[in-house]
Design a protein around this motif. Structure first.
Motif, short mmCIF file in Angstrom:
data_model
loop_
_atom_site.label_atom_id
_atom_site.label_comp_id
_atom_site.label_asym_id
_atom_site.label_seq_id
_atom_site.Cartn_x
_atom_site.Cartn_y
_atom_site.Cartn_z
N MET A 97 -12.94 29.93 -30.48
CA MET A 97 -13.70 30.37 -31.65
C MET A 97 -13.01 31.58 -32.28
SD MET A 97 -17.74 31.18 -32.10
CE MET A 97 -18.05 29.40 -32.08
N ASP A 98 -12.68 31.49 -33.56
CA ASP A 98 -11.94 32.59 -34.19
C ASP A 98 -12.90 33.67 -34.68
OD1 ASP A 98 -13.01 31.80 -36.69
OD2 ASP A 98 -11.29 30.51 -37.12
N GLN A 99 -12.31 34.75 -35.22
CA GLN A 99 -13.10 35.90 -35.62
C GLN A 99 -14.03 35.59 -36.77
OE1 GLN A 99 -10.45 39.19 -36.30
NE2 GLN A 99 -9.94 39.42 -34.14
N GLU A 100 -13.61 34.79 -37.71
CA GLU A 100 -14.47 34.45 -38.85
C GLU A 100 -15.70 33.68 -38.40
OE1 GLU A 100 -14.41 35.51 -41.98
OE2 GLU A 100 -12.74 36.80 -41.30
N GLN A 101 -15.50 32.78 -37.44
CA GLN A 101 -16.64 32.03 -36.91
C GLN A 101 -17.60 32.97 -36.17
OE1 GLN A 101 -14.10 29.14 -34.79
NE2 GLN A 101 -15.23 27.52 -35.85
N ALA A 102 -17.02 33.93 -35.43
CA ALA A 102 -17.85 34.89 -34.71
C ALA A 102 -18.67 35.75 -35.67
CB ALA A 102 -16.97 35.78 -33.82
N LYS A 103 -18.06 36.17 -36.76
CA LYS A 103 -18.78 36.95 -37.77
C LYS A 103 -19.86 36.10 -38.44
CE LYS A 103 -15.54 38.48 -40.49
NZ LYS A 103 -14.98 39.24 -41.65
N SER A 104 -19.51 34.88 -38.80
CA SER A 104 -20.44 34.01 -39.49
C SER A 104 -21.68 33.73 -38.65
CB SER A 104 -19.75 32.69 -39.85
OG SER A 104 -20.65 31.79 -40.46
N PHE A 105 -21.49 33.51 -37.36
CA PHE A 105 -22.65 33.20 -36.51
C PHE A 105 -23.53 34.43 -36.34
CE2 PHE A 105 -24.87 32.34 -32.49
CZ PHE A 105 -25.47 31.14 -32.84
N LEU A 106 -22.92 35.61 -36.21
CA LEU A 106 -23.73 36.83 -36.12
C LEU A 106 -24.57 37.00 -37.37
CD1 LEU A 106 -24.64 39.49 -34.90
CD2 LEU A 106 -22.53 40.55 -35.77
N LYS A 107 -23.98 36.78 -38.52
CA LYS A 107 -24.74 36.90 -39.77
C LYS A 107 -25.90 35.91 -39.80
CE LYS A 107 -20.78 38.44 -42.57
NZ LYS A 107 -19.87 38.10 -43.69
N ASP A 108 -25.65 34.72 -39.31
CA ASP A 108 -26.68 33.69 -39.27
C ASP A 108 -27.88 34.14 -38.42
OD1 ASP A 108 -27.76 31.22 -39.96
OD2 ASP A 108 -26.89 30.21 -38.23
N ILE A 109 -27.59 34.82 -37.33
CA ILE A 109 -28.66 35.30 -36.44
C ILE A 109 -29.38 36.50 -37.06
CG2 ILE A 109 -29.16 36.29 -34.18
CD1 ILE A 109 -28.51 33.29 -34.16
N ILE A 110 -28.65 37.39 -37.72
CA ILE A 110 -29.28 38.54 -38.39
C ILE A 110 -30.19 38.06 -39.53
CG2 ILE A 110 -28.84 40.60 -39.78
CD1 ILE A 110 -26.29 41.03 -38.14
N ASN A 111 -29.82 36.96 -40.16
CA ASN A 111 -30.63 36.39 -41.24
C ASN A 111 -32.05 36.03 -40.79
OD1 ASN A 111 -27.86 34.55 -42.76
ND2 ASN A 111 -28.63 36.58 -43.23
N ALA A 171 -28.76 44.35 -36.47
CA ALA A 171 -27.29 44.28 -36.39
C ALA A 171 -26.77 45.13 -35.26
CB ALA A 171 -26.68 44.73 -37.73
N CYS A 172 -27.38 46.31 -35.09
CA CYS A 172 -27.01 47.20 -33.99
C CYS A 172 -27.84 46.91 -32.75
CB CYS A 172 -27.21 48.66 -34.44
SG CYS A 172 -27.12 49.89 -33.13
N ASP A 173 -29.15 46.86 -32.91
CA ASP A 173 -30.08 46.71 -31.78
C ASP A 173 -30.86 45.42 -31.91
OD1 ASP A 173 -31.79 47.10 -29.66
OD2 ASP A 173 -32.92 48.72 -30.60
N MET A 174 -30.44 44.32 -31.22
CA MET A 174 -29.17 44.28 -30.56
C MET A 174 -28.56 42.90 -30.70
SD MET A 174 -30.25 43.85 -26.53
CE MET A 174 -28.62 43.25 -26.13
N LYS A 175 -28.69 42.34 -31.91
CA LYS A 175 -28.19 40.99 -32.12
C LYS A 175 -26.67 40.92 -32.02
CE LYS A 175 -32.16 39.13 -34.61
NZ LYS A 175 -32.72 38.63 -35.89
N SER A 176 -25.99 42.01 -32.34
CA SER A 176 -24.53 41.99 -32.19
C SER A 176 -24.13 41.90 -30.72
CB SER A 176 -23.90 43.22 -32.85
OG SER A 176 -24.42 44.42 -32.30
N GLY A 177 -24.83 42.62 -29.86
CA GLY A 177 -24.55 42.54 -28.43
C GLY A 177 -24.90 41.18 -27.86
N LEU A 178 -26.07 40.67 -28.25
CA LEU A 178 -26.48 39.35 -27.78
C LEU A 178 -25.50 38.28 -28.21
CD1 LEU A 178 -28.54 37.31 -26.63
CD2 LEU A 178 -29.71 37.40 -28.85
#
Length: 383
Positions: free
Chosen positions: A1-15, A103-110
């Motif tokens: 999984m590349d970095q763009e996919q990792a960013k995209s999925f995090l955004k999806d969860i923050i949404n 984003a910080c607490d704590m979906k990025s860590g999850l």
């Protein structure tokens, strides 16, 4: 999984608006499950309540070996009343940061833990042992999901646990506990012009709080090398129904942050002794204590082999790896009550001071670095 996919999925969860209350963690859990299903990683959903579901994921090697636990909570605190410059659930990217509640607490860590597991699966790892993810509900209001999973035995097989709370990718090996006793005093209503006919619950509470905040009330403890001593503050006082009515009830809640040498039941008994002292002055005092939150402090020895392993990985990545403690609690307060004892390290990409603030964010570089940290720790631990 590349970095763009990792960013995209995090955004999806923050949404996902998973503000607690009410939580709505099921939507987050379903998104995590869908990603794991795509990569043939075993999952299990554990319902806590309507629209509130914990998720367990297992990435197993072909051979028996130790079990590394990764955990993060899916709920977030409300955005608050102060105006944001960014949409709290927009996951907007700007200047190397992703903004949004959680984003910080704590979906990025999850999500960092999730991405690490997916990436390891793509590499054909682990060959032995297992990585277990525990994605929990309700950490922000009593760690109720972690409590449920601990009660059901989901932590009993772990040999070590990483909690991906925000630490700016530095190590924390201890954190304070939380005890929130609510004191309730009961009186008797009367007309405000004839207070002698009533019993004033606020007056009684005032004396109790005066005693607790006075010099004679001291919490017994041994100073902790990382956490120092305990703290306490009166956070809420509510009493009375109208100005011209003698109040027949008053509520006060105290936020006590404890260190490992303390016993929570002994603290409750100390408060009960205060009430008894006040009763000598006011014989008609009626009061009770309820515990609104009871989270144990956590401490792992700096000499533990797992701590040293993580320290080596973090030092190699960051150039330094100082051990620290946290004033807030984590789901570790519940997981330490598992039937098996194991070391706990807190390690995550967010910056603690940004948590719960307007325009909360995570630095993208720190988020991506955390994925590599979790991967390297898993490789070394399961080797």
């Amino acid at each position: 999984m590349d970095q763009e996919q990792a960013k995209s999925f995090l955004k999806d969860i923050i949404n996902v608006n998973s503000v607690n209350p009410p939580g709505n963690e099921t939507e987050v859990a379903n998104k995590l499950k869908a990603l794991f299903d795509e990569h043939d990683i075993e999952t299990e959903l554990v319902e806590y309540d309507e629209n509130r579901t914990n998720l367990i994921a297992h990435l197993r090697g072909d051979k028996d070996g130790p079990v590394l636990g990764l955990t993060g909570h899916m709920d977030v605190v409300p955005p608050g009343e102060n105006e944001w410059e960014h949409n709290p659930f927009g996951a907007e990217e700007e200047d190397g940061k992703i903004y949004g509640r959680g984003a910080c607490d704590m979906k990025s860590g999850l999500v960092g833990c999730v991405m690490a597991m997916v990436s390891l699966k793509e590499e054909g790892l682990p060959q032995s042992g297992e990585i277990t993810l525990l994605a929990t509900v309700g950490e922000e209001a009593g760690a109720v999901g972690a409590h449920q999973l601990t009660e059901k035995g989901y932590a009993d097989q772990l040999d070590a646990l990483i909690i991906a709370e925000p630490t700016y990718n530095q190590m924390k090996i201890s954190h304070k506990g939380a005890l929130w006793p609510q004191i309730i005093t009961y009186g008797k209503t009367a007309h405000g012009s004839m207070p002698e006919n009533g019993i004033n619950a606020v007056r009684h509470m005032n004396e109790i709080i005066h005693q607790i905040l006075g010099e004679s009330f001291e919490l017994s403890y041994e100073e902790d090398d990382l956490l120092g001593g305990p703290t306490y503050s009166v956070g809420v006082i509510k009493g009375g129904s109208n100005t011209n009515v003698v109040p027949d009830q008053c509520f006060a809640t105290i936020d006590i942050r404890t260190v490992p040498s303390q016993d929570h039941q002994q603290i409750i008994e100390q408060i009960e002794q205060v009430i008894e002292t006040v009763r000598k002055k006011y014989p008609d005092l009626k009061a009770e204590i309820r515990s609104l939150n009871d989270q144990s402090p956590v401490k792992t020895s700096s000499e533990d082999p797992f701590v040293q392993l993580v320290q080596d990985v973090v030092k190699e990545s960051n150039g330094q790896a100082e051990l620290g403690g946290m004033t807030g609690y984590t789901d570790g307060s519940q997981f330490i009550h598992a039937n098996k004892k194991f070391p706990i390290v807190v390690l995550g990409p967010g910056e603690t001071s940004i948590a719960h603030q307007p325009d909360e964010y995570v630095e993208i570089d720190k988020y991506l670095d955390s994925i590599n940290l979790y991967k390297e720790i898993a490789k070394k631990f399961l080797a």
